[in-house]
Design a protein around this motif. Structure first.
Motif, PDB file in Angstrom:
ATOM      1  N   UNK A   1      10.973   6.935   1.459  1.00 49.51           N
ATOM      2  CA  UNK A   1      10.917   8.079   1.571  1.00 49.51           C
ATOM      3  C   UNK A   1       9.709   8.444   1.621  1.00 49.51           C
ATOM      4  N   UNK A   2       8.946   7.621   0.731  1.00 51.96           N
ATOM      5  CA  UNK A   2       7.069   8.188   1.259  1.00 51.96           C
ATOM      6  C   UNK A   2       6.462   6.831   2.604  1.00 51.96           C
ATOM      7  N   UNK A   3       5.734   7.125   2.876  1.00 52.29           N
ATOM      8  CA  UNK A   3       4.975   6.575   4.034  1.00 52.29           C
ATOM      9  C   UNK A   3       4.273   5.187   3.088  1.00 52.29           C
ATOM     10  N   UNK A   4       4.853   4.332   3.500  1.00 53.64           N
ATOM     11  CA  UNK A   4       4.191   2.874   2.890  1.00 53.64           C
ATOM     12  C   UNK A   4       3.835   1.356   3.741  1.00 53.64           C
ATOM     13  N   UNK A   5       3.257   0.193   3.415  1.00 59.09           N
ATOM     14  CA  UNK A   5       2.798  -0.659   4.018  1.00 59.09           C
ATOM     15  C   UNK A   5       2.634  -2.122   3.341  1.00 59.09           C
ATOM     16  N   UNK A   6       3.800  -2.797   3.660  1.00 58.52           N
ATOM     17  CA  UNK A   6       4.307  -3.843   2.821  1.00 58.52           C
ATOM     18  C   UNK A   6       3.934  -4.657   4.163  1.00 58.52           C
ATOM     19  N   UNK A   7       2.993  -5.933   3.853  1.00 55.58           N
ATOM     20  CA  UNK A   7       2.835  -7.505   4.183  1.00 55.58           C
ATOM     21  C   UNK A   7       3.142  -8.267   3.824  1.00 55.58           C
TER      22      UNK A   7
ATOM     23  N   UNK B   1       4.553   3.917  -8.345  1.00 61.04           N
ATOM     24  CA  UNK B   1       5.145   3.170  -7.514  1.00 61.04           C
ATOM     25  C   UNK B   1       3.766   2.262  -7.311  1.00 61.04           C
ATOM     26  N   UNK B   2       3.756   1.280  -6.578  1.00 62.00           N
ATOM     27  CA  UNK B   2       2.029   0.248  -5.516  1.00 62.00           C
ATOM     28  C   UNK B   2       1.589   0.621  -6.826  1.00 62.00           C
ATOM     29  N   UNK B   3       1.397   0.231  -8.097  1.00 63.31           N
ATOM     30  CA  UNK B   3       0.925   0.431  -9.422  1.00 63.31           C
ATOM     31  C   UNK B   3       0.538  -0.695 -10.043  1.00 63.31           C
TER      32      UNK B   3
ATOM     33  N   UNK C   1       0.753  -1.413  -0.270  1.00 65.48           N
ATOM     34  CA  UNK C   1      -0.162   0.154   0.022  1.00 65.48           C
ATOM     35  C   UNK C   1       0.879   1.122  -0.241  1.00 65.48           C
ATOM     36  N   UNK C   2       0.698   2.377  -0.962  1.00 69.04           N
ATOM     37  CA  UNK C   2       1.204   3.390  -0.985  1.00 69.04           C
ATOM     38  C   UNK C   2       0.288   4.271  -1.911  1.00 69.04           C
ATOM     39  N   UNK C   3       0.628   5.422  -1.226  1.00 64.67           N
ATOM     40  CA  UNK C   3       0.434   6.153  -2.475  1.00 64.67           C
ATOM     41  C   UNK C   3      -1.162   6.659  -2.524  1.00 64.67           C
TER      42      UNK C   3
END
Length: 319
Positions: A107-113, A141-143, A88-90
């Motif tokens: 350098x931007x908030x993300x969540x990687x599970x 990103x995250x696309x 999850x990002x952007x």
């Protein structure tokens, strides 16, 4: 590998930036949470010229987020070799299974599970000269659509093989392959955004024309006239593809010159003559362009590519 317990999980740093002496200087720091248990994983860091990479293997389910997000210049690409992941990002979400490719910015908030057991190979492109507009980065990103594109699938397969062979590469080979990985990612990113106006093949024809005339006095006016379009519309075609006319021409010329610098059959030619053949006549300007794109001078690249045995290096006047 440096780790510290926190209220939110385990602070992990130095897995990409192995030179960071403490967490305050580690730009790769992440917080990893493993529900109900302490975080454990095997981390194998690597360095491939300008690239940092790490293979991470674990049995637990983990949730990863950046420790101190801040700008948006650090691109991170990963390929999942085993397990399942969700990113999850952007404002977007995407998922990946074995062989899947994930692209995000550290350098931007993300969540990687990631569901374990897993094996994940991640590459940090912070030290590589990608020279990409932030608008392009935000779009890719995250696309999930980008990750399924043909160029991205080739890139993911390359990363997977890179991970399998990383421990067996000597430093010189690792550096050269790292440069190829940078070029592949550049292709993935620049080919991702496509405008509807390109569906008729016009943009492809423009690129073919540029390729055939790289050694000529090539400018936007000549390209537009050859395709019976306005210069403004030509610039729009490149803008919609996340690029510029001048930037694309420059990179393609530099790629051609780089190929000749690594060719033993061209070893007796001076760097200046190779650059001039592809439309870059001013020596100091070319040297700056080459270093900005590839991180080394033309002379340094030639010596490394030819094993330090280039017979023309004394005659070269660009370094």
């Amino acid at each position: 590998m440096p780790t510290e317990p926190t209220d939110d999980g385990s602070l992990v740093y130095g897995y990409l930036n192995t030179a960071a002496p403490r967490r305050g200087r580690a730009g790769d720091a992440v917080v990893v949470n493993s529900p109900g248990t302490a975080y454990e994983a095997e981390l194998r860091p690597y360095r491939f010229g300008p690239l940092s990479a790490c293979e991470i293997t674990g049995d637990q389910d983990v949730l990863v987020r950046p420790w101190r997000p801040g700008g948006e210049n650090r691109l991170v690409a990963g390929v999942l070799l085993d397990g399942d992941a969700r990113l999850e990002q952007n404002g977007r979400e995407t998922s990946a299974g074995p062989g899947g490719f994930l692209l995000y910015t550290g350098d931007r908030p993300f969540r990687l599970g990631i569901r374990g057991p897993y094996r994940y190979f991640v590459v940090d492109f912070e030290g590589s000269p990608l020279s990409l507009a932030q608008a392009v980065v935000r779009q890719v990103i995250a696309n999930g659509q980008v990750a399924q594109a043909p160029a991205a699938r080739i890139f993911a397969a390359t990363l997977a093989e890179f991970a399998d062979q990383a421990a067996h590469l000597d430093p010189a080979t690792g550096r050269e392959l790292g440069e190829h990985v940078v070029c592949l990612l550049r292709t993935v990113l620049r080919s991702a955004p496509r405008a509807e106006a390109n569906s008729d093949g016009l943009f492809a024809r423009v690129l073919d024309y540029v390729e055939a005339h790289l050694g000529d006095d090539l400018g936007p006016g000549a390209i537009a006239a050859a395709h019976h379009i306005s210069v403004r519309y030509l610039h729009k075609l490149f803008h919609d593809a996340g690029d510029t006319v001048g930037g694309y021409i420059r990179r393609r010329r530099l790629d051609r010159i780089r190929g000749q610098l690594a060719d033993p059959g061209q070893a007796r030619r001076s760097v200046a003559s190779l650059a001039a053949e592809w439309g870059i006549a001013e020596a100091s300007h070319f040297s700056k362009l080459f270093r900005a794109e590839f991180g080394v001078s033309p002379r340094e690249y030639r010596e490394a590519a030819l094993g330090g045995s280039s017979p023309s290096r004394v005659a070269d006047r660009m370094s």
